[in-house]
Write a protein that holds these residues in place. Structure first.
Motif, PDB file in Angstrom:
ATOM      1  N   SER A 171     -24.029  22.360  51.173  1.00 33.04           N
ATOM      2  CA  SER A 171     -23.904  23.038  49.894  1.00 33.04           C
ATOM      3  C   SER A 171     -22.850  22.252  49.078  1.00 33.04           C
ATOM      4  N   LYS A 172     -21.770  22.113  49.797  1.00 35.93           N
ATOM      5  CA  LYS A 172     -20.638  21.431  49.054  1.00 35.93           C
ATOM      6  C   LYS A 172     -21.125  20.040  48.579  1.00 35.93           C
ATOM      7  N   ALA A 173     -21.743  19.091  49.501  1.00 32.79           N
ATOM      8  CA  ALA A 173     -22.025  17.848  49.346  1.00 32.79           C
ATOM      9  C   ALA A 173     -23.176  17.764  48.183  1.00 32.79           C
ATOM     10  N   TYR A 174     -24.109  18.823  47.951  1.00 30.17           N
ATOM     11  CA  TYR A 174     -25.071  18.824  47.096  1.00 30.17           C
ATOM     12  C   TYR A 174     -24.325  19.217  45.633  1.00 30.17           C
ATOM     13  N   ARG A 175     -23.357  20.054  45.641  1.00 32.21           N
ATOM     14  CA  ARG A 175     -22.839  20.235  44.464  1.00 32.21           C
ATOM     15  C   ARG A 175     -22.180  19.421  43.815  1.00 32.21           C
ATOM     16  N   GLU A 176     -21.236  18.686  44.819  1.00 31.46           N
ATOM     17  CA  GLU A 176     -20.431  17.656  44.304  1.00 31.46           C
ATOM     18  C   GLU A 176     -21.133  16.427  43.550  1.00 31.46           C
ATOM     19  N   GLN A 177     -22.463  16.214  43.884  1.00 31.98           N
ATOM     20  CA  GLN A 177     -23.413  15.098  43.276  1.00 31.98           C
ATOM     21  C   GLN A 177     -24.158  15.835  41.993  1.00 31.98           C
ATOM     22  N   SER A 178     -24.131  17.097  41.878  1.00 31.57           N
ATOM     23  CA  SER A 178     -25.080  17.730  41.104  1.00 31.57           C
ATOM     24  C   SER A 178     -24.617  17.316  39.435  1.00 31.57           C
ATOM     25  N   TYR A 179     -25.596  17.488  38.655  1.00 30.31           N
ATOM     26  CA  TYR A 179     -25.381  17.303  36.995  1.00 30.31           C
ATOM     27  C   TYR A 179     -23.989  18.079  36.507  1.00 30.31           C
ATOM     28  N   LEU A 180     -23.810  19.182  36.903  1.00 33.70           N
ATOM     29  CA  LEU A 180     -22.655  19.994  36.561  1.00 33.70           C
ATOM     30  C   LEU A 180     -21.540  18.999  37.025  1.00 33.70           C
ATOM     31  N   ALA A 181     -21.363  18.791  38.314  1.00 35.52           N
ATOM     32  CA  ALA A 181     -20.255  17.957  38.595  1.00 35.52           C
ATOM     33  C   ALA A 181     -20.092  16.559  38.032  1.00 35.52           C
ATOM     34  N   ARG A 182     -21.205  16.172  37.703  1.00 29.42           N
ATOM     35  CA  ARG A 182     -21.194  14.683  37.064  1.00 29.42           C
ATOM     36  C   ARG A 182     -20.437  15.109  35.552  1.00 29.42           C
ATOM     37  N   MET A 183     -20.997  15.988  35.069  1.00 28.87           N
ATOM     38  CA  MET A 183     -20.262  16.160  33.607  1.00 28.87           C
ATOM     39  C   MET A 183     -18.791  16.636  33.805  1.00 28.87           C
ATOM     40  N   ALA A 184     -18.515  17.440  34.746  1.00 23.57           N
ATOM     41  CA  ALA A 184     -17.032  17.759  35.100  1.00 23.57           C
ATOM     42  C   ALA A 184     -16.326  16.294  35.315  1.00 23.57           C
ATOM     43  N   LYS A 185     -16.803  15.458  36.057  1.00 22.32           N
ATOM     44  CA  LYS A 185     -16.164  14.226  36.281  1.00 22.32           C
ATOM     45  C   LYS A 185     -15.842  13.465  35.021  1.00 22.32           C
ATOM     46  N   PHE A 186     -16.858  13.526  34.299  1.00 24.94           N
ATOM     47  CA  PHE A 186     -16.928  12.788  32.809  1.00 24.94           C
ATOM     48  C   PHE A 186     -15.754  13.362  32.069  1.00 24.94           C
ATOM     49  N   ILE A 187     -15.863  14.695  31.910  1.00 26.68           N
ATOM     50  CA  ILE A 187     -14.745  15.188  30.995  1.00 26.68           C
ATOM     51  C   ILE A 187     -13.530  15.297  31.755  1.00 26.68           C
ATOM     52  N   GLU A 188     -12.931  15.040  33.201  1.00 29.58           N
ATOM     53  CA  GLU A 188     -11.970  15.240  33.776  1.00 29.58           C
ATOM     54  C   GLU A 188     -10.763  14.697  33.130  1.00 29.58           C
ATOM     55  N   PRO A 189     -10.767  13.546  32.366  1.00 32.50           N
ATOM     56  CA  PRO A 189      -9.669  13.180  31.731  1.00 32.50           C
ATOM     57  C   PRO A 189      -9.072  14.240  30.827  1.00 32.50           C
ATOM     58  N   VAL A 190     -10.145  14.897  30.051  1.00 33.97           N
ATOM     59  CA  VAL A 190      -9.574  15.949  29.188  1.00 33.97           C
ATOM     60  C   VAL A 190      -8.735  17.053  29.702  1.00 33.97           C
ATOM     61  N   PHE A 191      -9.072  17.020  31.178  1.00 37.08           N
ATOM     62  CA  PHE A 191      -8.233  18.377  31.749  1.00 37.08           C
ATOM     63  C   PHE A 191      -7.190  17.960  32.339  1.00 37.08           C
ATOM     64  N   GLU A 192      -6.861  16.628  32.642  1.00 40.41           N
ATOM     65  CA  GLU A 192      -5.900  15.857  33.714  1.00 40.41           C
ATOM     66  C   GLU A 192      -4.688  16.405  33.272  1.00 40.41           C
ATOM     67  N   PRO A 193      -4.179  16.280  31.857  1.00 36.62           N
ATOM     68  CA  PRO A 193      -2.896  16.662  31.339  1.00 36.62           C
ATOM     69  C   PRO A 193      -2.585  18.084  31.852  1.00 36.62           C
ATOM     70  N   ALA A 194      -3.695  19.125  32.049  1.00 34.94           N
ATOM     71  CA  ALA A 194      -3.325  20.453  32.525  1.00 34.94           C
ATOM     72  C   ALA A 194      -3.226  20.470  34.130  1.00 34.94           C
ATOM     73  N   GLY A 195      -3.284  19.394  34.728  1.00 32.78           N
ATOM     74  CA  GLY A 195      -3.310  19.253  36.230  1.00 32.78           C
ATOM     75  C   GLY A 195      -4.703  19.619  36.700  1.00 32.78           C
ATOM     76  N   PHE A 196      -5.760  19.750  35.937  1.00 33.94           N
ATOM     77  CA  PHE A 196      -7.030  20.039  36.739  1.00 33.94           C
ATOM     78  C   PHE A 196      -7.648  18.903  37.328  1.00 33.94           C
ATOM     79  N   ASP A 197      -8.245  18.954  38.494  1.00 33.90           N
ATOM     80  CA  ASP A 197      -9.125  17.920  38.930  1.00 33.90           C
ATOM     81  C   ASP A 197     -10.531  18.350  38.554  1.00 33.90           C
ATOM     82  N   TRP A 198     -11.248  17.420  38.995  1.00 33.57           N
ATOM     83  CA  TRP A 198     -12.948  17.591  38.531  1.00 33.57           C
ATOM     84  C   TRP A 198     -13.248  18.892  39.045  1.00 33.57           C
TER      85      TRP A 198
END
Lengths: 82, 647
Positions: free
Chosen positions: B493-520
Motif C-alpha cells: 500500500s505504501k509503495a503504491y501511495r508513494e508513486q500515486s498522482y497525489l504523491a507526485r503533486m506533493a513532491k512537486f510542491i514540497e519546496p513550498v513546505f520545506e521552510p515549515a519543516g514538512f517533507d513530501w
C-alpha cells in the motif's frame, strides 16, 4: 419652579426610571427605536448593565430589551424619582 | 376556481409566528428562498373544507420601514408581489401597545388584515389579560386568541382562513396604540417579581453571570463530545462491517478499493459528524428557545463588538467549534451584513471537531503528557486570537462601515417548543447532509482517484515475489505467515501511495513546505485533508506503513481514551524522510498543528460560505487568507523554533 432637564437614556442608572421625551434623528436607528415603543411619555426603566459595561437592559411596555450606549444616547428621558 | 388562498403571517420576531405556523399546518414546512438572496420565508399548505391554503411565514418586521434585507423582502412580499389574499398579524399579547403600533402602520399598506393575539399566557404571567373580543370590536379587525405553544385557538383561526368571509382593508391611521391597549387590558394586580426577573438576577449577575455562562458553554461541549461517542461507535462499526463485506466479496483491485475506501470511506467521513451536529443544534435550539441566547449575547456584546463582530456572533462562532457548517448557517440571525460576513469569514478559525484527532495524534506522539492539555488549549486559543485579529482588520478595511444595531429584545424565559426545536434540528442536519455531504463526497472521490492511481504493474510484481517467498517459507500458513503477509500488504500500500498522482503533486510542491519543516509525505497528508480534515490520519497511516487506518475509528478511539490503535503514534515517531533523517520532531509536529489550526481545508465550509454570501468572492477570500496564514504560521513556528534550538 424648576423644570427637570431631560437626560440621555444612557445616563439612567440601574434601578432608575423615566419618561421618554423624544428620540433624536430620522435614520434607521431612530426609526427602529420608535418601532420598539420609545414614544413620548413612555415609561422606561433601566434594569442592569452587562458585566462588561455595555449593553444595558431596559424595561418598557411590558418587555425588556438590550440597548448599546450609542443607541440609548438617542433617547431623551425625564428622570423620575420614586 | 377553487384556487389556493395565500395567507401571510407577519409580525415581530418573537411574536411566535413559527410555532403558530407549525400548528396551522399539519404538513411539512418548506423554506423558500427569496430570489437572489439567502433570506427565506417558510411556506406550508393546509386544507379547510374545499379551500386550499398556502401559509407563508415571512421574516420578522417591526414596522413598515425596513432596516434589513429580511424586512425589505418581507414587506415587498406583501406590497408588491405576490400580494397575499390575507395578512395575519401575529401579536404578542404581553406587548400589546407596541404591537398595535405595528398593526397601525401595516394598515397603511392597504391589505386585508386579521389578528392572531398570541402569548396570552405570557401576558398573564406578567399580570395582565387582554379582552380580545373588545379589541376586535374597537379595531374593526377580526382578532383571534391563539397560543403558539399549545395550539389553542388555532383551529378557529384556520377555519376563518378557509371561510368565504371577506375582509376589508381598513385604515387604522387614527388609532392611538397606548389608549386602545389600556382600554382592552385588565391589570391582574399581581405585582410579584416574575420568574424571568428572578432568573435574570442570577444569570445576568454582575459577578456570577459570566462564570455561569462559561460553565454552560463547557457543559454543552462536553455533551457534544461525550454524547456523540456511542453513535459514532455505531457508525464506525457499520462502516467497518460494510468495508469487510466488500473486502470479502471482491477481488483486490480498483473496484474494491473504490467501494471500500472511496465510497464507504467517503460516506463514513460525512456520517461520523452527524451525531455531534445533531447534539450541537439541539443544544443551541434549546438555549435559543428558552430565551437564554439573548442573555449570552447581552453578556458578550461588548468584547465581540470591540473586534468588529456582534453579540449575535456568539452562537455561530461557538457552534463552529463543533463544525463550521452549521455555524455559518446560523449567521442568518445577524442583521448587519458586514457583521455577518465578518463572522462567516472567521468562523472556520474556530478549531472544529475534525481538527481534534490531528491535534491529539501529534500531541500524543511528540509531547509529554503533562504538557498535552496546555498545548491543546493553545491550539484552540490560536484560532480565537487570530479570528479576533482578522475580524478587527477586516472591519477597518474591506468590511469598513457602520456598526450593527443591537437593540435586542430579551424574551421572557419559556419552555421551548419541541416542534420548533425538532424542526430546526432536522433542517440543519438535512442542510449539512446535502451540502457538506455532496462536497465531502465529491472531494473524497477525487482524492481517492489521485491517491489510488496509477497502479504500475511492476510494483505489484515486486510484492508478489515477496508473497511467493513467504508461501514457500510457511507452506502450512499459520500466525507467522499471516503476520508476514500483512506486513507485505502494508508495504505494498505504501509503495503504491508513494508513486500515486497525489504523491507526485506533493513532491512537486514540497519546496513550498520545506521552510515549515514538512517533507513530501506530510504534504500528502495535508493535501488529502481537503475533503475532510481527519482524512489526514488514514493517509499518514498508509504512508508510514501502518496500513489502512480508518479516520472514524481513530476519532472514536481517542474519544474513548484509546488513542493509539494500530500503533500510528509509534510509527510517526519512527518515521523517516527519504534521506533517513526523522520526518517528525516536536517542533515539526507543532508547525503542522498550527498549519491545521489555521488552514482552510474544508470544502464543505467553503460551500457553506458561498451559499450564505451568494458569491464566490468570500469563499475564495477565506480560502486564500486562511491558507496563507497557515503557511506563515507553520513557517514561523519552524524557523523561529529552529533558530532557538528546538529542532
Amino acid at each position: 419652579m424648576e423644570f427637570p432637564q431631560p437626560i440621555a437614556l444612557s445616563d439612567l442608572k440601574p434601578g432608575e426610571a423615566g419618561r421618554v421625551e423624544s428620540v433624536d434623528g430620522d435614520d434607521a436607528l431612530a426609526l427602529r427605536l420608535r418601532d420598539l415603543g420609545f414614544w413620548p411619555d413612555t415609561w422606561v426603566e433601566c434594569v442592569r448593565r452587562s458585566p462588561f459595561g455595555d449593553p444595558t437592559q431596559f424595561r418598557l411596555r411590558g418587555y425588556t430589551l438590550a440597548l448599546r450606549c450609542d443607541e440609548a444616547l438617542r433617547v431623551h428621558v425625564l428622570r423620575e424619582s420614586d | 376556481m377553487a384556487g389556493t388562498k395565500t395567507i401571510a403571517l407577519v409580525g415581530r420576531q418573537n411574536a411566535g409566528k413559527t410555532s403558530l405556523l407549525m400548528h396551522l399546518s399539519g404538513t411539512m414546512q418548506h423554506p423558500v428562498n427569496f430570489p437572489g438572496s439567502s433570506v427565506e420565508r417558510v411556506e406550508a399548505s393546509a386544507t379547510v373544507g374545499d379551500t386550499k391554503l398556502l401559509l407563508v411565514d415571512l421574516p420578522g418586521i417591526s414596522s413598515t420601514s425596513a432596516v434589513s434585507p429580511d424586512e425589505e423582502l418581507a414587506l415587498s412580499y406583501i406590497t408588491e408581489g405576490p400580494r397575499p389574499d390575507l395578512v395575519c398579524v401575529v401579536m404578542d399579547a404581553s406587548k400589546l401597545s407596541v404591537e398595535l403600533g405595528l398593526l397601525k402602520s401595516l394598515s397603511s399598506l392597504g391589505v386585508p388584515l386579521v389578528c392572531a393575539l398570541n402569548k396570552a399566557d405570557v401576558a398573564e404571567q406578567a399580570g395582565a389579560t387582554v379582552d380580545h373580543t373588545k379589541l376586535g370590536e374597537l379595531l374593526g379587525v377580526p382578532v383571534f386568541p391563539t397560543n403558539g405553544a399549545t395550539g389553542e385557538g388555532v383551529a378557529e383561526l384556520l377555519d376563518f382562513f378557509g371561510s368565504e368571509e371577506v375582509v376589508e382593508a381598513l385604515d387604522l391611521g387614527s388609532l392611538v396604540p397606548d389608549e386602545l391597549a389600556k382600554q382592552v387590558t385588565k391589570d391582574l394586580g399581581v405585582a410579584r417579581q416574575s420568574l424571568t426577573e428572578r432568573m435574570d438576577g442570577i444569570l445576568l449577575h454582575p459577578i456570577l453571570g459570566l462564570p455561569i455562562f462559561l460553565i454552560l458553554v463547557f457543559g454543552v461541549f462536553q455533551l457534544i463530545f461525550t454524547g456523540a461517542v456511542p453513535f459514532m461507535d455505531l457508525i464506525e462499526d457499520g462502516q467497518g462491517s460494510l468495508q469487510g463485506l466488500v473486502a470479502a466479496g471482491l477481488e483486490p483491485g480498483a473496484l474494491r478499493s473504490f467501494l471500500a475506501d472511496g465510497i464507504i470511506g467517503g460516506v463514513g467521513a460525512i456520517l461520523i459528524f452527524i451525531p455531534q451536529i445533531v447534539i450541537l443544534i439541539l443544544c443551541v435550539s434549546l438555549l435559543e428557545g428558552t430565551g437564554y441566547m439573548a442573555r449570552a449575547a447581552f453578556l458578550l456584546d461588548r468584547p465581540l463588538s470591540k473586534v468588529g463582530l456582534s453579540g449575535r456572533s456568539f452562537v455561530p462562532l461557538a457552534s463552529s467549534f463543533a463544525c463550521a457548517v452549521p455555524g455559518i448557517l446560523a449567521t442568518r440571525t445577524i442583521e448587519n451584513e458586514r457583521d455577518r460576513i465578518a463572522t462567516i469569514v472567521v468562523a472556520p478559525l474556530m478549531s472544529c471537531s475534525a481538527r481534534l484527532p490531528v491535534y491529539v495524534l501529534l500531541i500524543g506522539a511528540f509531547f509529554p503528557v503533562d504538557q498535552a492539555g496546555l498545548i491543546l488549549l493553545a491550539m484552540y486559543m490560536l484560532g480565537i486570537v487570530v479570528a479576533c485579529a482578522v475580524s478587527w482588520i477586516l472591519r477597518r478595511t474591506k468590511l469598513r462601515g457602520s456598526q450593527s444595531l443591537l437593540m435586542m429584545e430579551m424574551p421572557v424565559y419559556q419552555k421551548p417548543s419541541w416542534r420548533v426545536v425538532g424542526s430546526q434540528v432536522w433542517t440543519a442536519t438535512r442542510a449539512f447532509l446535502v451540502m457538506a455531504g455532496t462536497v465531502i463526497f465529491a472531494t473524497a472521490i477525487i482524492i481517492w482517484l489521485l491517491s489510488y492511481y496509477p497502479r504500475p504493474a511492476d510494483v505489484h510484481e515486486g510484492f508478489d515475489f515477496q508473497r511467493d517467498h513467504v508461501e514457500k517459507r510457511y507452506p502450512q500458513g499459520g500466525e507467522a505467515a499471516k503476520k508476514a503477509l500483512k506486513k507485505i500488504e502494508n508495504l505494498e500500500s505504501k509503495a503504491y501511495r508513494e508513486q500515486s498522482y497525489l504523491a507526485r503533486m506533493a513532491k512537486f510542491i514540497e519546496p513550498v513546505f520545506e521552510p515549515a519543516g514538512f517533507d513530501w509525505r506530510i504534504t500528502v497528508g495535508v493535501l488529502s485533508a481537503f475533503p475532510a480534515r481527519e482524512l489526514v490520519i488514514p493517509t499518514m497511516g498508509i504512508l508510514y506503513g501502518v496500513g489502512e487506518t480508518d479516520a472514524g475509528t481513530y476519532q472514536v478511539s481517542w474519544l474513548e481514551g484509546k488513542p493509539d490503535r494500530d500503533g500510528l503514534r509509534a510509527r510517526l515517531q519512527d518515521a523517516r524522510r527519504d534521506d533517513g533523517t526523522p520526518a517528525f520532531s516536536p517542533l515539526i509536529a507543532l508547525a503542522l498543528m498550527v498549519f491545521f489550526a489555521l488552514c482552510s481545508q474544508c470544502m464543505a465550509t467553503l460551500a457553506a460560505i458561498k451559499r450564505e454570501t451568494h458569491s464566490w468572492k468570500w469563499p475564495i477570500f477565506t480560502f486564500t487568507y486562511m491558507t496563507a496564514l497557515a503557511w506563515v504560521g507553520a513557517v514561523l513556528v519552524f524557523q523561529v523554533g529552529s533558530a532557538l534550538g528546538y529542532a
